[in-house]
Write an enzyme that holds these catalytic residues in place. Structure first.
Site, mmCIF file in Angstrom:
data_model
loop_
_atom_site.group_PDB
_atom_site.id
_atom_site.type_symbol
_atom_site.label_atom_id
_atom_site.label_comp_id
_atom_site.label_asym_id
_atom_site.label_seq_id
_atom_site.Cartn_x
_atom_site.Cartn_y
_atom_site.Cartn_z
ATOM 1 N N VAL A 64 0.813 -1.225 0.000
ATOM 2 C CA VAL A 64 0.000 0.000 0.000
ATOM 3 C C VAL A 64 0.847 1.276 0.000
ATOM 4 C CG1 VAL A 64 -1.980 -1.120 1.113
ATOM 5 C CG2 VAL A 64 -0.270 0.065 2.534
ATOM 6 N N ASN A 90 -7.169 -1.784 5.952
ATOM 7 C CA ASN A 90 -6.771 -2.490 7.171
ATOM 8 C C ASN A 90 -5.254 -2.637 7.328
ATOM 9 O OD1 ASN A 90 -7.076 -4.761 9.348
ATOM 10 N ND2 ASN A 90 -5.913 -5.694 7.662
ATOM 11 N N SER A 144 -7.801 2.711 15.880
ATOM 12 C CA SER A 144 -7.226 2.103 17.090
ATOM 13 C C SER A 144 -7.708 2.891 18.295
ATOM 14 C CB SER A 144 -5.695 2.196 16.998
ATOM 15 O OG SER A 144 -5.074 1.907 18.217
ATOM 16 N N TYR A 159 2.958 5.491 15.673
ATOM 17 C CA TYR A 159 1.728 4.697 15.597
ATOM 18 C C TYR A 159 0.535 5.539 16.046
ATOM 19 C CZ TYR A 159 -1.402 0.693 15.807
ATOM 20 O OH TYR A 159 -2.454 -0.167 15.593
ATOM 21 N N ALA A 161 0.316 8.779 16.078
ATOM 22 C CA ALA A 161 0.071 9.836 15.073
ATOM 23 C C ALA A 161 -0.640 9.248 13.854
ATOM 24 C CB ALA A 161 1.389 10.481 14.663
ATOM 25 N N SER A 162 -0.214 8.063 13.430
ATOM 26 C CA SER A 162 -0.827 7.472 12.233
ATOM 27 C C SER A 162 -2.303 7.170 12.472
ATOM 28 C CB SER A 162 -0.078 6.202 11.806
ATOM 29 O OG SER A 162 -0.336 5.103 12.664
ATOM 30 N N ILE A 192 -6.127 -6.851 20.214
ATOM 31 C CA ILE A 192 -6.637 -8.016 19.479
ATOM 32 C C ILE A 192 -5.479 -8.983 19.248
ATOM 33 C CG2 ILE A 192 -7.895 -8.773 17.425
ATOM 34 C CD1 ILE A 192 -9.451 -6.650 19.031
HETATM 35 P P1 NAP Z 1 -1.301 -8.420 11.145
HETATM 36 O O1 NAP Z 1 -1.816 -9.722 11.626
HETATM 37 O O2 NAP Z 1 0.171 -8.161 11.180
HETATM 38 O O3 NAP Z 1 -1.857 -8.178 9.669
HETATM 39 C C1 NAP Z 1 -1.483 -7.056 8.921
HETATM 40 C C2 NAP Z 1 -1.278 -7.473 7.483
HETATM 41 O O4 NAP Z 1 -0.903 -6.309 6.729
HETATM 42 C C3 NAP Z 1 -0.132 -8.480 7.328
HETATM 43 O O5 NAP Z 1 -0.493 -9.496 6.419
HETATM 44 C C4 NAP Z 1 0.975 -7.620 6.785
HETATM 45 O O6 NAP Z 1 1.914 -8.344 6.008
HETATM 46 C C5 NAP Z 1 0.198 -6.656 5.913
HETATM 47 N N1 NAP Z 1 1.001 -5.509 5.535
HETATM 48 C C6 NAP Z 1 2.050 -4.948 6.194
HETATM 49 N N2 NAP Z 1 2.572 -3.944 5.481
HETATM 50 C C7 NAP Z 1 1.835 -3.864 4.336
HETATM 51 C C8 NAP Z 1 1.903 -3.044 3.198
HETATM 52 N N3 NAP Z 1 2.841 -2.100 3.075
HETATM 53 N N4 NAP Z 1 1.004 -3.224 2.211
HETATM 54 C C9 NAP Z 1 0.066 -4.195 2.314
HETATM 55 N N5 NAP Z 1 -0.034 -5.022 3.357
HETATM 56 C C10 NAP Z 1 0.837 -4.853 4.368
HETATM 57 O O7 NAP Z 1 -1.938 -7.213 11.980
HETATM 58 P P2 NAP Z 1 -3.410 -6.975 12.581
HETATM 59 O O8 NAP Z 1 -3.285 -6.991 14.053
HETATM 60 O O9 NAP Z 1 -4.403 -7.843 11.916
HETATM 61 O O10 NAP Z 1 -3.618 -5.458 12.165
HETATM 62 C C11 NAP Z 1 -4.527 -5.041 11.167
HETATM 63 C C12 NAP Z 1 -4.868 -3.583 11.413
HETATM 64 O O11 NAP Z 1 -5.479 -3.442 12.695
HETATM 65 C C13 NAP Z 1 -3.668 -2.649 11.423
HETATM 66 O O12 NAP Z 1 -4.012 -1.419 10.793
HETATM 67 C C14 NAP Z 1 -3.415 -2.411 12.895
HETATM 68 O O13 NAP Z 1 -2.765 -1.183 13.154
HETATM 69 C C15 NAP Z 1 -4.841 -2.401 13.401
HETATM 70 N N6 NAP Z 1 -4.971 -2.646 14.838
HETATM 71 C C16 NAP Z 1 -4.566 -3.824 15.384
HETATM 72 C C17 NAP Z 1 -4.701 -4.018 16.749
HETATM 73 C C18 NAP Z 1 -4.283 -5.292 17.413
HETATM 74 O O14 NAP Z 1 -4.272 -5.336 18.652
HETATM 75 N N7 NAP Z 1 -3.931 -6.333 16.679
HETATM 76 C C19 NAP Z 1 -5.237 -2.998 17.552
HETATM 77 C C20 NAP Z 1 -5.634 -1.815 16.949
HETATM 78 C C21 NAP Z 1 -5.507 -1.645 15.590
HETATM 79 P P3 NAP Z 1 3.265 -8.883 6.743
HETATM 80 O O15 NAP Z 1 2.807 -9.751 7.858
HETATM 81 O O16 NAP Z 1 3.964 -9.587 5.643
HETATM 82 O O17 NAP Z 1 3.958 -7.634 7.233
#
Ligand code: NAP
Length: 255
Positions: A64, A90, A144, A159, A161-162, A192
């Site tokens: 992305v 996402n 978040s 994070y 800020a984003s 999560i």
């Molecule tokens: P995750 O399991 O690491 O999944 C994120 C996915 O995005 C991974 O497959 C990752 O690939 C991919 N990704 C990373 N960089 C990318 C890029 N430049 N272009 C396209 N895809 C990319 O994380 P998640 O916990 O499901 O997080 C998903 C979203 O929820 C994120 O925006 C995160 O900030 C948000 N969030 C998560 C939590 C939590 O507690 N888990 C809490 C609040 C918000 P790689 O694994 O190969 O890097």
């Protein structure tokens, strides 16, 4: 009647965690899902899981952060799949370093996190904007708790800020696109359990306890906990909801 029949839904970062669960949920509600991830194999696996369960999905590799690739992907999806009416931004990364580490690391964290978590949301949204306006579409951005506050558990200013930026972008787009019938909302997940925080959970159970002690529902979230709200915001059930963030944090922000 499924809630998302006749929709084509794009989900970024859908090879893992929350995005993978949302892609599966959208497919169960009848959407044809375009699974995007930087990791081609992970994206293909999610799409296969969906097809094996009787749903419709295709997968493509997309980083992305690469604006031109996002534009090319929007064209490819329009040509090969059809008109997109749901976009779930996402894809994201997290790092837990503060501002006081070695300058090079602090700067790298800033650039990587803003590039993916904020610029990535802009890039993909901008690329699919024509399709979403034409379809009176719906955008669901993943924010978040850190769309509102910084955390005392280790976390990076980038994070926070984003994710503040994601909420600001959500409101700005909702305001501008409402007249086109496009709705733009966000989801604010709490803690999560996903691969994003797997190492932290394994290495630092005390940090998890701090989080859970602060969470009225008293447990960490699962990716599946995000799916219902993501379907709600993508479906006609939320026809008069725009510019909002639905917190899916076990009540974290209430105390
Ligand atoms: P995750 O399991 O690491 O999944 C994120 C996915 O995005 C991974 O497959 C990752 O690939 C991919 N990704 C990373 N960089 C990318 C890029 N430049 N272009 C396209 N895809 C990319 O994380 P998640 O916990 O499901 O997080 C998903 C979203 O929820 C994120 O925006 C995160 O900030 C948000 N969030 C998560 C939590 C939590 O507690 N888990 C809490 C609040 C918000 P790689 O694994 O190969 O890097």
């Amino acid at each position: 009647m499924p809630l998302l029949s006749n929709h084509i839904a794009v989900v970024t970062g859908a090879g893992s965690g929350i995005g993978r669960a949302i892609a599966g949920g959208y497919a169960r509600e009848g959407a044809r899902v375009v699974v995007l991830d930087i990791n081609q194999q992970a994206a293909a696996t999610t799409a296969k899981e969906i097809r094996d369960a009787g749903g419709k999905a295709e997968s493509f590799a997309l980083d992305v952060t690469r604006r031109d690739d996002c534009i090319a992907m929007a064209k490819q999806v329009a040509d090969k799949v059809g008109p997109v009416s749901i976009l779930c931004n996402n894809a994201g990364i997290a790092r837990r370093n503060g501002m006081l580490g070695a300058a090079e690391a602090v700067i790298n964290d800033w650039e990587d996190i803003i590039a993916i978590n904020l610029n990535g949301v802009f890039n993909v949204t901008h690329a699919f904007l024509g399709a979403l306006r034409a379809s009176k579409g719906r955008i669901v951005n993943i924010g978040s708790i850190q769309s509102f506050v910084h955390l005392r558990t280790p976390s990076s200013p980038a994070y926070t800020a984003s994710k503040h930026g994601v909420l600001g972008f959500t409101k700005a787009l909702a305001a501008e696109l409402g007249k086109d019938g496009v709705r733009v909302n966000a989801i604010g997940p709490g803690f999560i359990e996903t691969p994003l925080n797997e190492k932290v959970r394994a290495a630092n159970p005390d940090l998890v306890k701090v989080f859970i002690d602060h969470t009225p529902l008293g447990r960490p979230g699962k990716p599946e906990d995000i799916v219902g709200p993501a379907i709600f915001l993508a479906s006609d059930m939320s026809a008069y909801v725009s510019g909002s963030i639905v917190m899916v944090d076990g009540g974290y922000r209430t105390i």
